[in-house]
Scaffold this motif. Structure first.
Motif, mmCIF file in Angstrom:
data_model
loop_
_atom_site.group_PDB
_atom_site.id
_atom_site.type_symbol
_atom_site.label_atom_id
_atom_site.label_comp_id
_atom_site.label_asym_id
_atom_site.label_seq_id
_atom_site.Cartn_x
_atom_site.Cartn_y
_atom_site.Cartn_z
ATOM 1 N N ASN A 75 13.342 -18.313 6.537
ATOM 2 C CA ASN A 75 13.200 -18.516 7.982
ATOM 3 C C ASN A 75 14.333 -17.886 8.793
ATOM 4 O O ASN A 75 14.339 -17.988 10.017
ATOM 5 C CB ASN A 75 13.136 -20.023 8.291
ATOM 6 C CG ASN A 75 11.929 -20.683 7.633
ATOM 7 O OD1 ASN A 75 10.830 -20.143 7.667
ATOM 8 N ND2 ASN A 75 12.131 -21.841 7.026
ATOM 9 N N THR A 76 15.288 -17.255 8.120
ATOM 10 C CA THR A 76 16.410 -16.624 8.826
ATOM 11 C C THR A 76 15.921 -15.424 9.635
ATOM 12 O O THR A 76 15.201 -14.582 9.096
ATOM 13 C CB THR A 76 17.490 -16.161 7.828
ATOM 14 O OG1 THR A 76 17.919 -17.278 7.042
ATOM 15 C CG2 THR A 76 18.689 -15.571 8.558
ATOM 16 N N PRO A 77 16.291 -15.328 10.939
ATOM 17 C CA PRO A 77 15.874 -14.174 11.759
ATOM 18 C C PRO A 77 16.342 -12.859 11.140
ATOM 19 O O PRO A 77 17.429 -12.794 10.556
ATOM 20 C CB PRO A 77 16.569 -14.437 13.107
ATOM 21 C CG PRO A 77 16.805 -15.909 13.136
ATOM 22 C CD PRO A 77 17.069 -16.308 11.717
ATOM 23 N N MET A 78 15.535 -11.818 11.291
ATOM 24 C CA MET A 78 15.829 -10.537 10.650
ATOM 25 C C MET A 78 17.130 -9.909 11.145
ATOM 26 O O MET A 78 17.808 -9.221 10.383
ATOM 27 C CB MET A 78 14.672 -9.561 10.840
ATOM 28 C CG MET A 78 13.462 -9.861 9.980
ATOM 29 S SD MET A 78 13.837 -10.110 8.224
ATOM 30 C CE MET A 78 14.580 -8.550 7.766
ATOM 31 N N ASP A 79 17.494 -10.134 12.410
ATOM 32 C CA ASP A 79 18.756 -9.550 12.879
ATOM 33 C C ASP A 79 19.935 -10.146 12.128
ATOM 34 O O ASP A 79 20.895 -9.450 11.795
ATOM 35 C CB ASP A 79 18.920 -9.740 14.389
ATOM 36 C CG ASP A 79 18.902 -11.215 14.794
ATOM 37 O OD1 ASP A 79 18.284 -12.027 14.079
ATOM 38 O OD2 ASP A 79 19.519 -11.548 15.829
ATOM 39 N N GLN A 80 19.856 -11.444 11.794
ATOM 40 C CA GLN A 80 20.913 -12.087 11.003
ATOM 41 C C GLN A 80 20.899 -11.596 9.559
ATOM 42 O O GLN A 80 21.953 -11.476 8.931
ATOM 43 C CB GLN A 80 20.743 -13.606 11.054
ATOM 44 C CG GLN A 80 21.006 -14.216 12.425
ATOM 45 C CD GLN A 80 20.888 -15.729 12.408
ATOM 46 O OE1 GLN A 80 21.086 -16.371 11.374
ATOM 47 N NE2 GLN A 80 20.565 -16.302 13.548
ATOM 48 N N VAL A 81 19.711 -11.346 9.038
ATOM 49 C CA VAL A 81 19.581 -10.839 7.658
ATOM 50 C C VAL A 81 20.283 -9.488 7.531
ATOM 51 O O VAL A 81 21.080 -9.257 6.616
ATOM 52 C CB VAL A 81 18.101 -10.703 7.250
ATOM 53 C CG1 VAL A 81 17.984 -10.023 5.878
ATOM 54 C CG2 VAL A 81 17.425 -12.068 7.215
ATOM 55 N N TYR A 82 20.003 -8.589 8.488
ATOM 56 C CA TYR A 82 20.616 -7.252 8.441
ATOM 57 C C TYR A 82 22.115 -7.313 8.729
ATOM 58 O O TYR A 82 22.884 -6.517 8.187
ATOM 59 C CB TYR A 82 19.899 -6.311 9.401
ATOM 60 C CG TYR A 82 18.533 -5.898 8.913
ATOM 61 C CD1 TYR A 82 18.385 -5.229 7.695
ATOM 62 C CD2 TYR A 82 17.378 -6.183 9.637
ATOM 63 C CE1 TYR A 82 17.138 -4.854 7.219
ATOM 64 C CE2 TYR A 82 16.123 -5.804 9.160
ATOM 65 C CZ TYR A 82 16.011 -5.145 7.957
ATOM 66 O OH TYR A 82 14.773 -4.774 7.474
ATOM 67 N N ASP A 148 15.243 -8.402 -1.634
ATOM 68 C CA ASP A 148 15.164 -9.498 -0.658
ATOM 69 C C ASP A 148 13.740 -9.538 -0.079
ATOM 70 O O ASP A 148 13.305 -8.575 0.561
ATOM 71 C CB ASP A 148 16.183 -9.279 0.459
ATOM 72 C CG ASP A 148 16.346 -10.501 1.341
ATOM 73 O OD1 ASP A 148 15.325 -11.163 1.626
ATOM 74 O OD2 ASP A 148 17.479 -10.783 1.767
ATOM 75 N N PRO A 149 12.987 -10.627 -0.281
ATOM 76 C CA PRO A 149 11.588 -10.677 0.188
ATOM 77 C C PRO A 149 11.456 -10.513 1.707
ATOM 78 O O PRO A 149 10.449 -9.995 2.190
ATOM 79 C CB PRO A 149 11.108 -12.063 -0.267
ATOM 80 C CG PRO A 149 12.346 -12.843 -0.554
ATOM 81 C CD PRO A 149 13.377 -11.852 -0.986
ATOM 82 N N ARG A 150 12.506 -10.909 2.449
ATOM 83 C CA ARG A 150 12.463 -10.752 3.913
ATOM 84 C C ARG A 150 12.561 -9.275 4.294
ATOM 85 O O ARG A 150 11.844 -8.795 5.176
ATOM 86 C CB ARG A 150 13.609 -11.531 4.552
ATOM 87 C CG ARG A 150 13.594 -13.020 4.247
ATOM 88 C CD ARG A 150 14.910 -13.669 4.558
ATOM 89 N NE ARG A 150 16.015 -13.053 3.801
ATOM 90 C CZ ARG A 150 17.274 -13.470 3.858
ATOM 91 N NH1 ARG A 150 17.603 -14.479 4.639
ATOM 92 N NH2 ARG A 150 18.210 -12.880 3.139
ATOM 93 N N VAL A 151 13.463 -8.563 3.619
ATOM 94 C CA VAL A 151 13.655 -7.133 3.898
ATOM 95 C C VAL A 151 12.425 -6.342 3.459
ATOM 96 O O VAL A 151 11.966 -5.441 4.166
ATOM 97 C CB VAL A 151 14.926 -6.605 3.187
ATOM 98 C CG1 VAL A 151 15.076 -5.103 3.389
ATOM 99 C CG2 VAL A 151 16.163 -7.333 3.704
ATOM 100 N N VAL A 152 11.884 -6.693 2.290
ATOM 101 C CA VAL A 152 10.696 -6.010 1.769
ATOM 102 C C VAL A 152 9.532 -6.167 2.754
ATOM 103 O O VAL A 152 8.837 -5.202 3.080
ATOM 104 C CB VAL A 152 10.306 -6.579 0.383
ATOM 105 C CG1 VAL A 152 8.962 -6.019 -0.071
ATOM 106 C CG2 VAL A 152 11.382 -6.242 -0.649
ATOM 107 N N ALA A 153 9.337 -7.408 3.249
ATOM 108 C CA ALA A 153 8.243 -7.672 4.190
ATOM 109 C C ALA A 153 8.470 -6.952 5.511
ATOM 110 O O ALA A 153 7.533 -6.395 6.098
ATOM 111 C CB ALA A 153 8.121 -9.179 4.432
ATOM 112 N N ASP A 154 9.713 -6.942 5.979
ATOM 113 C CA ASP A 154 10.024 -6.285 7.263
ATOM 114 C C ASP A 154 9.803 -4.779 7.176
ATOM 115 O O ASP A 154 9.247 -4.167 8.103
ATOM 116 C CB ASP A 154 11.468 -6.590 7.658
ATOM 117 C CG ASP A 154 11.809 -6.068 9.043
ATOM 118 O OD1 ASP A 154 11.148 -6.486 10.009
ATOM 119 O OD2 ASP A 154 12.730 -5.238 9.166
#
Length: 203
Positions: A75-82, A148-154
């Motif tokens: 659930n972490t926002p993508m801007d925080q992930v990057y 990272d599943p979030r990065v892959v999805a983005d």
């Protein structure tokens, strides 16, 4: 005992020596490989954080910059992930390998020349170990971001958006070209009609 206390005091009151001492305490340097990562991800995307979270947390202790961002969750926002990965790409470690694996201690040298020679050799060894440490962190960050599943999805969403935009552009270009062709055909038809009317009028 008194000499040992003196030595301990000398280390504790010197920041460089203290960090060198802390750096050489037992530490788990293990990082996951692709096979282990795949096994965790096969059980669900949330398992990724259970695998990589503790690894980043262990290595965060050596960060010169505080606070250290956390890996987060799905659930972490993508801007925080990057931002998290940007922080680790530029990771500034205070870990010091001075004296690790060294054959001699400069303090045991019999002369100033010998001390300088030992320090020079120890510094070379420490720099090699530091480079190895940097490469270990780079391997960790690269493998983590790649899986990272979030990065892959983005990235998949960005790719789909680009493909859709490209398709829309191609459709718009095709429509524009058709309109241009139709307009030219209409103009040509009007000219032919005008010529025919003119010829008939002349006749």
């Amino acid at each position: 005992v008194f000499l040992k206390i003196q030595e301990a005091f000398a280390v504790l009151t010197d920041e460089k020596k203290r960090r060198a001492y802390d750096s050489q305490l037992p530490f788990d340097e293990a990082i996951p490989d692709q096979d282990i990562t795949d096994k965790y991800l096969a059980k669900g995307p949330e398992k990724f954080f259970r695998l990589y979270g503790p690894v980043f947390k262990r290595n965060a202790r050596f960060s010169s910059v505080k606070p250290v961002p956390e890996l987060g969750d799905m659930n972490t926002p993508m801007d925080q992930v990057y931002q998290f990965y940007q922080f680790w790409v530029k990771f500034d470690s205070w870990r010091d390998f001075t004296g690790v694996g060294a054959d001699s201690n400069p303090d045991d040298a019999g002369s100033r020349y010998e001390k300088r020679h030992i320090e020079k050799e120890n510094k070379k060894l420490a720099e090699r170990l530091k480079k190895k440490e940097i490469n270990r962190i780079i391997d960790l960050v690269t493998l983590s971001e790649k899986n990272d599943p979030r990065v892959v999805a983005d990235k998949a969403a960005q790719k789909a958006a680009k493909a859709s935009a490209k398709s829309s552009r191609e459709e718009a270009d095709a429509l524009s070209e058709k309109m241009k062709t139709d307009a030219l055909e209409w103009i040509a038809a009007q000219e032919e009609s005008f010529k025919a009317a003119k010829m008939e009028s002349k006749a």
